[in-house]
Design a protein around this motif. Structure first.
Motif, short mmCIF file in Angstrom:
data_model
loop_
_atom_site.label_atom_id
_atom_site.label_comp_id
_atom_site.label_asym_id
_atom_site.label_seq_id
_atom_site.Cartn_x
_atom_site.Cartn_y
_atom_site.Cartn_z
N HIS A 160 -8.39 -6.66 -72.14
CA HIS A 160 -7.81 -7.51 -73.18
C HIS A 160 -8.11 -6.93 -74.57
CE1 HIS A 160 -7.71 -10.58 -69.92
NE2 HIS A 160 -6.67 -11.06 -70.61
N ALA A 161 -9.34 -6.46 -74.75
CA ALA A 161 -9.71 -5.90 -76.05
C ALA A 161 -8.89 -4.66 -76.38
CB ALA A 161 -11.20 -5.56 -76.05
N ILE A 162 -8.75 -3.77 -75.40
CA ILE A 162 -7.98 -2.53 -75.61
C ILE A 162 -6.52 -2.86 -75.90
CG2 ILE A 162 -7.10 -0.48 -74.45
CD1 ILE A 162 -9.81 -0.31 -73.00
N ALA A 163 -5.99 -3.88 -75.23
CA ALA A 163 -4.58 -4.24 -75.43
C ALA A 163 -4.31 -4.61 -76.89
CB ALA A 163 -4.20 -5.39 -74.51
N GLY A 172 2.08 0.22 -86.71
CA GLY A 172 2.37 0.89 -87.97
C GLY A 172 1.88 0.14 -89.19
N GLY A 173 1.24 -1.02 -88.98
CA GLY A 173 0.63 -1.74 -90.08
C GLY A 173 -0.77 -1.21 -90.35
N ARG A 174 -1.31 -1.57 -91.51
CA ARG A 174 -2.70 -1.21 -91.81
C ARG A 174 -3.58 -2.35 -91.32
NH1 ARG A 174 -4.37 2.75 -94.98
NH2 ARG A 174 -2.37 2.88 -96.12
N VAL A 175 -4.31 -2.11 -90.24
CA VAL A 175 -5.05 -3.17 -89.57
C VAL A 175 -6.53 -2.82 -89.48
CG1 VAL A 175 -5.26 -4.55 -87.46
CG2 VAL A 175 -2.99 -3.77 -88.20
N PHE A 176 -7.36 -3.72 -89.97
CA PHE A 176 -8.79 -3.65 -89.73
C PHE A 176 -9.04 -4.53 -88.52
CE2 PHE A 176 -8.35 -2.20 -93.98
CZ PHE A 176 -9.44 -1.39 -94.25
N PHE A 177 -9.22 -3.90 -87.36
CA PHE A 177 -9.32 -4.61 -86.09
C PHE A 177 -10.78 -4.99 -85.86
CE2 PHE A 177 -9.80 -4.78 -81.45
CZ PHE A 177 -8.72 -5.56 -81.08
N ALA A 178 -11.10 -6.25 -86.14
CA ALA A 178 -12.48 -6.73 -86.04
C ALA A 178 -12.75 -7.22 -84.62
CB ALA A 178 -12.74 -7.82 -87.07
N TYR A 179 -13.24 -6.30 -83.81
CA TYR A 179 -13.58 -6.58 -82.41
C TYR A 179 -14.64 -7.69 -82.40
CZ TYR A 179 -14.98 -5.22 -77.60
OH TYR A 179 -15.24 -5.18 -76.25
N ILE A 193 -20.75 -4.47 -76.89
CA ILE A 193 -21.28 -3.49 -77.83
C ILE A 193 -21.15 -2.08 -77.26
CG2 ILE A 193 -23.43 -2.65 -78.89
CD1 ILE A 193 -24.16 -5.58 -79.38
N MET A 194 -21.41 -1.92 -75.98
CA MET A 194 -21.20 -0.62 -75.34
C MET A 194 -19.74 -0.21 -75.42
SD MET A 194 -23.64 -0.97 -71.96
CE MET A 194 -22.99 0.56 -71.29
N HIS A 195 -18.86 -1.19 -75.18
CA HIS A 195 -17.43 -0.90 -75.24
C HIS A 195 -17.01 -0.52 -76.66
CE1 HIS A 195 -13.03 -2.31 -74.64
NE2 HIS A 195 -13.18 -1.08 -74.18
N TRP A 196 -17.55 -1.21 -77.65
CA TRP A 196 -17.24 -0.90 -79.04
C TRP A 196 -17.60 0.55 -79.35
CZ3 TRP A 196 -19.03 0.90 -83.63
CH2 TRP A 196 -18.35 0.55 -84.78
N HIS A 197 -18.77 0.99 -78.90
CA HIS A 197 -19.18 2.38 -79.11
C HIS A 197 -18.17 3.35 -78.49
CE1 HIS A 197 -23.01 2.28 -81.17
NE2 HIS A 197 -23.46 1.34 -80.38
N GLU A 198 -17.71 3.03 -77.27
CA GLU A 198 -16.74 3.90 -76.61
C GLU A 198 -15.45 3.99 -77.43
OE1 GLU A 198 -16.10 2.37 -72.71
OE2 GLU A 198 -18.23 2.30 -72.22
N THR A 202 -13.25 7.15 -79.80
CA THR A 202 -11.94 7.60 -79.34
C THR A 202 -10.79 7.18 -80.23
OG1 THR A 202 -11.73 5.65 -77.92
CG2 THR A 202 -12.69 7.61 -76.93
N VAL A 203 -10.98 6.14 -81.06
CA VAL A 203 -9.89 5.67 -81.92
C VAL A 203 -9.57 6.75 -82.95
CG1 VAL A 203 -9.20 3.99 -83.68
CG2 VAL A 203 -10.42 3.23 -81.63
N PRO A 204 -8.35 7.23 -82.98
CA PRO A 204 -8.00 8.30 -83.94
C PRO A 204 -7.97 7.76 -85.36
CG PRO A 204 -6.04 7.53 -82.81
CD PRO A 204 -7.19 6.83 -82.16
N SER A 205 -8.19 8.63 -86.31
CA SER A 205 -8.07 8.23 -87.70
C SER A 205 -6.62 7.90 -88.00
CB SER A 205 -8.56 9.34 -88.64
OG SER A 205 -7.80 10.51 -88.45
N GLY A 206 -6.41 6.88 -88.77
CA GLY A 206 -5.05 6.45 -89.07
C GLY A 206 -5.07 5.12 -89.77
N LEU A 207 -4.03 4.32 -89.55
CA LEU A 207 -3.90 3.05 -90.24
C LEU A 207 -4.78 1.96 -89.64
CD1 LEU A 207 -0.03 3.00 -90.80
CD2 LEU A 207 -1.79 3.34 -92.53
N THR A 208 -5.21 2.12 -88.39
CA THR A 208 -6.05 1.10 -87.75
C THR A 208 -7.51 1.51 -87.82
OG1 THR A 208 -4.28 0.40 -86.26
CG2 THR A 208 -6.53 -0.14 -85.60
N THR A 209 -8.34 0.57 -88.27
CA THR A 209 -9.77 0.80 -88.43
C THR A 209 -10.53 -0.20 -87.56
OG1 THR A 209 -9.43 1.49 -90.72
CG2 THR A 209 -11.66 0.85 -90.09
#
Length: 503
Positions: A160-163, A172-179, A193-198, A202-209
């Motif tokens: 669910h989190a990855i989705a 394509g929006g600028r999103v600060f994704f607060a897990y 927390i372990m998942h967040w580290h993973e 792996t999250v590429p640099s771009g519009l989503t943070t």
């Protein structure tokens, strides 16, 4: 008004071109609502130009054609239109889009028992989260919201989190994704927390943070979950951390005093406290000392009943958010307008109640505009967002200033804040790329996305309608008692009032 002709532009390019920049855009001939760093005021440029190179604004000029133009630049004729920065939304839950119109009359107590993350999990597959989040961000982009701080509390499982994260990146929006870290069945905060580290690796640099959301600040720094979240935030230097704070009788106290005591408020991490609805004088002073911010969600706080009795006293450390857009407006323009007029009303009342005549307006359209744009960037510690100046991100809106509602404007800021509607937004640019052009979203197979979203929405809505509405009796979560609120009636006679709910 001077028109931008092709001949004039071509002659200018011959004389003034400098380098070849792929994807460069010149917004020419419009009225630009820029920002002046020296005066710290908005700066209105009439018949000016704005040059975009890559994902940033490279120049803002007082003339239709600037002194230097790259070869091959795309010219967008903005004559007669208004150019503003995109809106910054510092509090939203994108995954809830599939609930659209189901909560039109719901209170906060009903919301928590019916639509909140803690009860919604059984209704959603990961694919439901993905399409709901994606459709919700497209809805926001269409309305001119170019930056979103998404409090993503759909992190019930890894899938669910990855989705939700994937949908944010694909939008394509600028999103600060607060897990969101929250204990879920078979997926604890320590697992998250372990998942967040993973994901962070792996999250590429771009519009989503990738950011952090946490509502478990229970006041015990030795609590292992809280300590682990603090450690993660500080060590990773997370780019955004957010929490809900709704006090008064609601007793959900994630307030500045508590975060300061836990050692997280006075850090280099941007912290956004959503609502802070009953913020105290001490809490407000701590925000000023630490340069942290709140997110006021005017429509949400009115709709649900948690209100905002003191938020107008801390506007220098405030920004605007939408919150649960499935229940009301999806746009920051509406929030700015509601907040401006409700603040005026509140402060006018203080004079009227003392039989005095207000001698001035307590809040200006300029301040409402800044709350909706620049203040959101400052809340995220991103001074390159929410403003039009050289070297800031090219997140831009182009307004049709000849629309029926805006026709005849003189002040472009008043035209936007008090007279425009989101349908007047012709173009939306994020990071230098069109996301909406000529009134339509630039989305491949948007009709297919709509169909896919409607399949999820209809299935989830049907399941939800089978669940009885909660009956507010006794005390709210064992705390303060429920109380009936006076209902008004716009019709005469018995039995004409509230009426049925058409779902």
């Amino acid at each position: 008004m001077m028109k931008l002709s092709t001949a004039v532009y071509n002659a200018a390019v011959v004389l003034r071109h400098a380098t070849f920049v792929i994807g460069a855009k010149l917004l020419a001939g419009g009225t630009i609502v820029a920002f002046d760093d020296e005066t710290q005021q908005l700066r209105v440029i009439r018949e000016g130009s704005l040059l975009i190179e890559g994902d940033s604004i490279s120049s803002v000029s007082d003339s239709i054609v600037p002194d230097t133009i790259p070869i091959g630049v795309e010219v967008i004729n903005c004559t007669g239109n208004i150019i503003t920065p995109g809106f910054v939304d510092t509090h939203r839950h994108g995954w809830q889009t599939v609930f659209k119109t189901l909560g039109s009359n719901t209170t906060l107590a009903e919301y928590l028992k019916r639509y909140s993350a803690s009860v919604a999990q059984p209704l959603f597959t990961p694919d439901d989260v993905y399409i709901s989040q994606l459709a919700g961000i497209y809805e926001a982009l269409n309305a001119g919201v170019t930056t979103i701080l998404d409090h993503a509390h759909h992190t019930w499982t890894r899938e669910h989190a990855i989705a939700g994260l994937n949908a944010s990146m694909d939008s394509g929006g600028r999103v600060f994704f607060a897990y969101t870290f929250q204990n879920s069945p078979d997926f604890s905060i320590q697992d998250q927390i372990m998942h967040w580290h993973e994901l962070a690796s792996t999250v590429p640099s771009g519009l989503t943070t990738l950011g952090i959301a946490y509502d478990g600040w229970i006041g015990d720094p030795q609590d292992p979950d809280t300590a682990a979240v603090v450690k993660l935030a500080l060590e990773s230097k997370v780019e955004a951390l957010t929490t809900h704070d709704v006090e008064g009788p609601w007793s959900s106290s994630n307030n500045p005093e508590l975060l300061h005591w836990l050692g997280i408020l006075n850090s280099s991490i941007p912290i956004v406290i959503s609502h802070a609805s009953q913020i105290s004088a001490r809490g407000a002073e701590l925000l000023r000392q630490t340069n942290q911010h709140i997110s006021i969600t005017p429509e949400s706080e009115m709709h649900y009943g948690h209100l905002h009795p003191t938020s107008h006293l801390i506007l220098d450390q405030a920004s605007l958010g939408v919150d649960t857009h499935f229940t009301f407006s999806t746009d920051i323009l509406t929030q700015a307008r509601l907040w401006l007029q409700s603040t005026r009303s509140r402060l006018y009342k203080a004079a009227i109640d003392n039989w005095q005549i207000p001698a001035n307006s307590p809040m200006s359209v300029n301040q409402a505009f800044l709350l909706a744009t620049r203040n959101g960037g400052l809340a995220l510690e991103r001074p390159d967002l929410g403003v039009i100046t050289p070297d800031t991100k090219a997140d831009i809106l182009i307004w049709d200033a000849r629309s029926p509602g805006m026709l005849g404007w003189v002040d472009p800021i008043s035209a936007v804040i008090l007279h425009a509607n989101v349908g007047d937004i012709k173009d939306v640019i994020v990071g230098g790329e069109f996301k909406k052009r000529d009134g339509k979203l630039v989305v491949e197979d948007y009709a297919g996305i709509q169909d896919r979203f409607l399949q999820s929405a209809r299935r989830i809505q049907a399941k939800l309608k089978d669940i009885p509405l909660p009956v507010p009796e006794g005390r709210f979560m064992g705390g303060y008692p429920y109380a009936p609120v006076l209902e008004v009636d716009v019709q005469r006679g018995e039995g004409t009032g509230y009426g049925p709910i058409y779902v």
